[in-house]
Design a protein around this motif. Sequence first.
Motif, PDB file in Angstrom:
ATOM      1  N   THR A 254      -1.079   8.928   2.626  1.00  0.00           N
ATOM      2  CA  THR A 254      -1.132   7.455   2.719  1.00  0.00           C
ATOM      3  C   THR A 254      -1.824   7.105   4.033  1.00  0.00           C
ATOM      4  O   THR A 254      -2.178   7.988   4.827  1.00  0.00           O
ATOM      5  CB  THR A 254       0.290   6.844   2.769  1.00  0.00           C
TER       6      THR A 254
ATOM      7  N   ILE B 256       3.167   4.414  -0.331  1.00  0.00           N
ATOM      8  CA  ILE B 256       4.296   4.808  -1.177  1.00  0.00           C
ATOM      9  C   ILE B 256       4.908   3.598  -1.877  1.00  0.00           C
ATOM     10  O   ILE B 256       5.266   3.662  -3.063  1.00  0.00           O
ATOM     11  CB  ILE B 256       5.340   5.572  -0.333  1.00  0.00           C
TER      12      ILE B 256
ATOM     13  N   GLY C 206       8.229  14.174   1.628  1.00  0.00           N
ATOM     14  CA  GLY C 206       7.698  15.150   2.597  1.00  0.00           C
ATOM     15  C   GLY C 206       6.379  14.657   3.149  1.00  0.00           C
ATOM     16  O   GLY C 206       6.311  13.592   3.762  1.00  0.00           O
TER      17      GLY C 206
ATOM     18  N   LYS D 151      15.156   7.712  10.742  1.00  0.00           N
ATOM     19  CA  LYS D 151      15.347   8.191   9.372  1.00  0.00           C
ATOM     20  C   LYS D 151      16.707   8.882   9.215  1.00  0.00           C
ATOM     21  O   LYS D 151      17.330   8.800   8.143  1.00  0.00           O
ATOM     22  CB  LYS D 151      14.205   9.121   8.977  1.00  0.00           C
TER      23      LYS D 151
ATOM     24  N   ILE E 188       3.086  12.990   2.466  1.00  0.00           N
ATOM     25  CA  ILE E 188       2.504  12.158   1.403  1.00  0.00           C
ATOM     26  C   ILE E 188       1.202  11.543   1.927  1.00  0.00           C
ATOM     27  O   ILE E 188       1.170  10.991   3.034  1.00  0.00           O
ATOM     28  CB  ILE E 188       3.477  11.028   0.974  1.00  0.00           C
TER      29      ILE E 188
ATOM     30  N   ASP F  12       8.900  -9.923   6.951  1.00  0.00           N
ATOM     31  CA  ASP F  12       9.080  -8.851   7.938  1.00  0.00           C
ATOM     32  C   ASP F  12      10.514  -8.347   7.807  1.00  0.00           C
ATOM     33  O   ASP F  12      11.458  -9.045   8.185  1.00  0.00           O
ATOM     34  CB  ASP F  12       8.821  -9.431   9.338  1.00  0.00           C
TER      35      ASP F  12
ATOM     36  N   ASN G 219      11.554   0.562   1.306  1.00  0.00           N
ATOM     37  CA  ASN G 219      10.437   1.477   1.547  1.00  0.00           C
ATOM     38  C   ASN G 219       9.684   1.166   2.837  1.00  0.00           C
ATOM     39  O   ASN G 219       9.150   2.081   3.467  1.00  0.00           O
ATOM     40  CB  ASN G 219       9.468   1.422   0.356  1.00  0.00           C
TER      41      ASN G 219
ATOM     42  N   TYR H 111      11.120   8.149  15.360  1.00  0.00           N
ATOM     43  CA  TYR H 111      10.962   8.132  13.901  1.00  0.00           C
ATOM     44  C   TYR H 111      12.062   8.988  13.251  1.00  0.00           C
ATOM     45  O   TYR H 111      12.735   8.540  12.313  1.00  0.00           O
ATOM     46  CB  TYR H 111       9.577   8.650  13.520  1.00  0.00           C
TER      47      TYR H 111
ATOM     48  N   ASP I 268       5.824  -7.629   1.849  1.00  0.00           N
ATOM     49  CA  ASP I 268       5.078  -6.904   2.889  1.00  0.00           C
ATOM     50  C   ASP I 268       4.814  -7.843   4.053  1.00  0.00           C
ATOM     51  O   ASP I 268       4.682  -9.058   3.877  1.00  0.00           O
ATOM     52  CB  ASP I 268       3.745  -6.365   2.342  1.00  0.00           C
TER      53      ASP I 268
ATOM     54  N   ARG J 102       0.855  -1.197   0.000  1.00  0.00           N
ATOM     55  CA  ARG J 102       0.000   0.000   0.000  1.00  0.00           C
ATOM     56  C   ARG J 102       0.890   1.246   0.000  1.00  0.00           C
ATOM     57  O   ARG J 102       2.118   1.164   0.074  1.00  0.00           O
ATOM     58  CB  ARG J 102      -0.933   0.001   1.207  1.00  0.00           C
TER      59      ARG J 102
HETATM   60  N1  LIG Z   1       3.471   9.119   4.214  1.00  0.00           N
HETATM   61  C1  LIG Z   1       4.387  10.051   4.402  1.00  0.00           C
HETATM   62  O1  LIG Z   1       4.064  11.247   4.521  1.00  0.00           O
HETATM   63  C2  LIG Z   1       5.846   9.700   4.428  1.00  0.00           C
HETATM   64  C3  LIG Z   1       6.760  10.752   4.450  1.00  0.00           C
HETATM   65  C4  LIG Z   1       8.122  10.475   4.475  1.00  0.00           C
HETATM   66  C5  LIG Z   1       8.553   9.167   4.472  1.00  0.00           C
HETATM   67  N2  LIG Z   1       7.652   8.145   4.461  1.00  0.00           N
HETATM   68  C6  LIG Z   1       8.194   6.785   4.463  1.00  0.00           C
HETATM   69  O2  LIG Z   1       7.737   6.093   3.322  1.00  0.00           O
HETATM   70  C7  LIG Z   1       7.628   4.700   3.602  1.00  0.00           C
HETATM   71  C8  LIG Z   1       6.230   4.222   3.256  1.00  0.00           C
HETATM   72  O3  LIG Z   1       5.296   4.964   4.033  1.00  0.00           O
HETATM   73  P1  LIG Z   1       3.728   4.967   3.764  1.00  0.00           P
HETATM   74  O4  LIG Z   1       3.248   6.311   4.099  1.00  0.00           O
HETATM   75  O5  LIG Z   1       3.442   4.375   2.447  1.00  0.00           O
HETATM   76  O6  LIG Z   1       3.260   3.972   4.943  1.00  0.00           O
HETATM   77  P2  LIG Z   1       2.070   2.928   5.013  1.00  0.00           P
HETATM   78  O7  LIG Z   1       1.917   2.608   6.461  1.00  0.00           O
HETATM   79  O8  LIG Z   1       0.888   3.401   4.260  1.00  0.00           O
HETATM   80  O9  LIG Z   1       2.646   1.639   4.246  1.00  0.00           O
HETATM   81  C9  LIG Z   1       3.765   0.956   4.760  1.00  0.00           C
HETATM   82  C10 LIG Z   1       3.777  -0.469   4.222  1.00  0.00           C
HETATM   83  O10 LIG Z   1       4.904  -1.131   4.801  1.00  0.00           O
HETATM   84  C11 LIG Z   1       4.483  -2.384   5.340  1.00  0.00           C
HETATM   85  N3  LIG Z   1       5.339  -2.756   6.471  1.00  0.00           N
HETATM   86  C12 LIG Z   1       5.332  -2.211   7.708  1.00  0.00           C
HETATM   87  N4  LIG Z   1       6.216  -2.859   8.491  1.00  0.00           N
HETATM   88  C13 LIG Z   1       6.784  -3.813   7.723  1.00  0.00           C
HETATM   89  C14 LIG Z   1       7.775  -4.804   7.977  1.00  0.00           C
HETATM   90  N5  LIG Z   1       8.315  -4.958   9.187  1.00  0.00           N
HETATM   91  N6  LIG Z   1       8.139  -5.617   6.960  1.00  0.00           N
HETATM   92  C15 LIG Z   1       7.558  -5.495   5.735  1.00  0.00           C
HETATM   93  N7  LIG Z   1       6.605  -4.593   5.447  1.00  0.00           N
HETATM   94  C16 LIG Z   1       6.230  -3.763   6.429  1.00  0.00           C
HETATM   95  C17 LIG Z   1       3.045  -2.133   5.761  1.00  0.00           C
HETATM   96  O11 LIG Z   1       2.311  -3.349   5.917  1.00  0.00           O
HETATM   97  C18 LIG Z   1       2.530  -1.256   4.635  1.00  0.00           C
HETATM   98  O12 LIG Z   1       2.045  -2.026   3.542  1.00  0.00           O
HETATM   99  C19 LIG Z   1       7.979   4.555   5.076  1.00  0.00           C
HETATM  100  O13 LIG Z   1       9.346   4.208   5.199  1.00  0.00           O
HETATM  101  C20 LIG Z   1       7.747   5.938   5.631  1.00  0.00           C
HETATM  102  O14 LIG Z   1       8.506   6.189   6.783  1.00  0.00           O
HETATM  103  C21 LIG Z   1       6.308   8.379   4.453  1.00  0.00           C
END
Ligand SMILES: NC(=O)c1ccc[n+]([C@@H]2O[C@H](COP(=O)([O-])OP(=O)(O)OC[C@H]3O[C@@H](n4cnc5c(N)ncnc54)[C@H](O)[C@@H]3O)[C@@H](O)[C@H]2O)c1
Length: 263
Positions: free
Chosen positions: A202, A16, A198, A171, A200, A67, A94, A167, A35, A14
């Motif tokens: 989700t 990003i 930045g 990062k 996003i 995981d 990711n 967090y 995932d 799901r």
């Molecule tokens: N959404 C934002 O604004 C944002 C901003 C900066 C960075 N990020 C980074 O982008 C990445 C994706 O974020 P997102 O917003 O899509 O999050 P999200 O929670 O919507 O999706 C994360 C996905 O990673 C999977 N996941 C979680 N733990 C896991 C593990 N231990 N092993 C395998 N899969 C695992 C989840 O099941 C999920 O499908 C993350 O690293 C997050 O820190 C997000």
Amino acid sequence: MERNRVALITGAGRGIGRGIALELARIGFKIAGCDILYEPKNTRSGLFEVRGEAAKLGAAFLPIEGDVSNPAEHDRILSAVLAEYGRLDVLVHNAGVAPEVRTDVLQTTPESFDRVMGVNMRGPFFLTQKAVPRLLETAAGDAGVKPAIVFITSISAVVSSTARAEYCLSKAALSMAARIFADRLAESGINVYEVRPGLIQTDMTVPVREKYDALIAAGLVPQKRWGFPEDVGKAVAGLVQGYFPYSTGLILEVSGGMDIRRL
Ligand SMILES: NC(=O)c1ccc[n+]([C@@H]2O[C@H](COP(=O)([O-])OP(=O)(O)OC[C@H]3O[C@@H](n4cnc5c(N)ncnc54)[C@H](O)[C@@H]3O)[C@@H](O)[C@H]2O)c1
């Protein structure tokens, strides 16, 4: 258009990760999506929904349960990719988690600290170690390949949030991991890049949607909108096609201009 190159994307079910998987599918990559959530019967969300969308683009998509925080699973995840496709060209780190509860830095618990560090930093660090020989084997067998590793960090690598210190720390450390691997692998032909999203839209940002809506309306983001998973996906697609051959270690911020210091 890429042909036959293979990308492994963690957290591809799901958000990003899904956006990255579909943008790479669009340019011809074969995709392996890992995932922690793995529900073969669910084709409306998660890895098997993404597989359906990739199929519409004509791309192969291998769902892998795994995981990333558990190094004992890394060999199995990578072996699944090799067994299916016979090669690995690109690894995108990711998968990541936010703290379950936002807590002032003076109250951050060791449990939350370890959980967030384990998924966001420790896991990708050790998965990289295991992936490098596979990336090198693929490159050795094909002179035209441009192997790459992409770390999805965050603007939180450099921006303080006192209510989610663990967090930000994870990062910042992941950003340094990207730099160290870029340095170590520079001569090998594997380029390493860091992408810093930045704000996003989700599932991760659902709890703060209204707070950030107001901040964006007030001008926090110069481009005056949320980012979407495809914004990050397109940035990653740009990086892994080989148009930045002399730029290993590059940090690409995808934040609508939040890194512009303004008066
Ligand atoms: N959404 C934002 O604004 C944002 C901003 C900066 C960075 N990020 C980074 O982008 C990445 C994706 O974020 P997102 O917003 O899509 O999050 P999200 O929670 O919507 O999706 C994360 C996905 O990673 C999977 N996941 C979680 N733990 C896991 C593990 N231990 N092993 C395998 N899969 C695992 C989840 O099941 C999920 O499908 C993350 O690293 C997050 O820190 C997000």
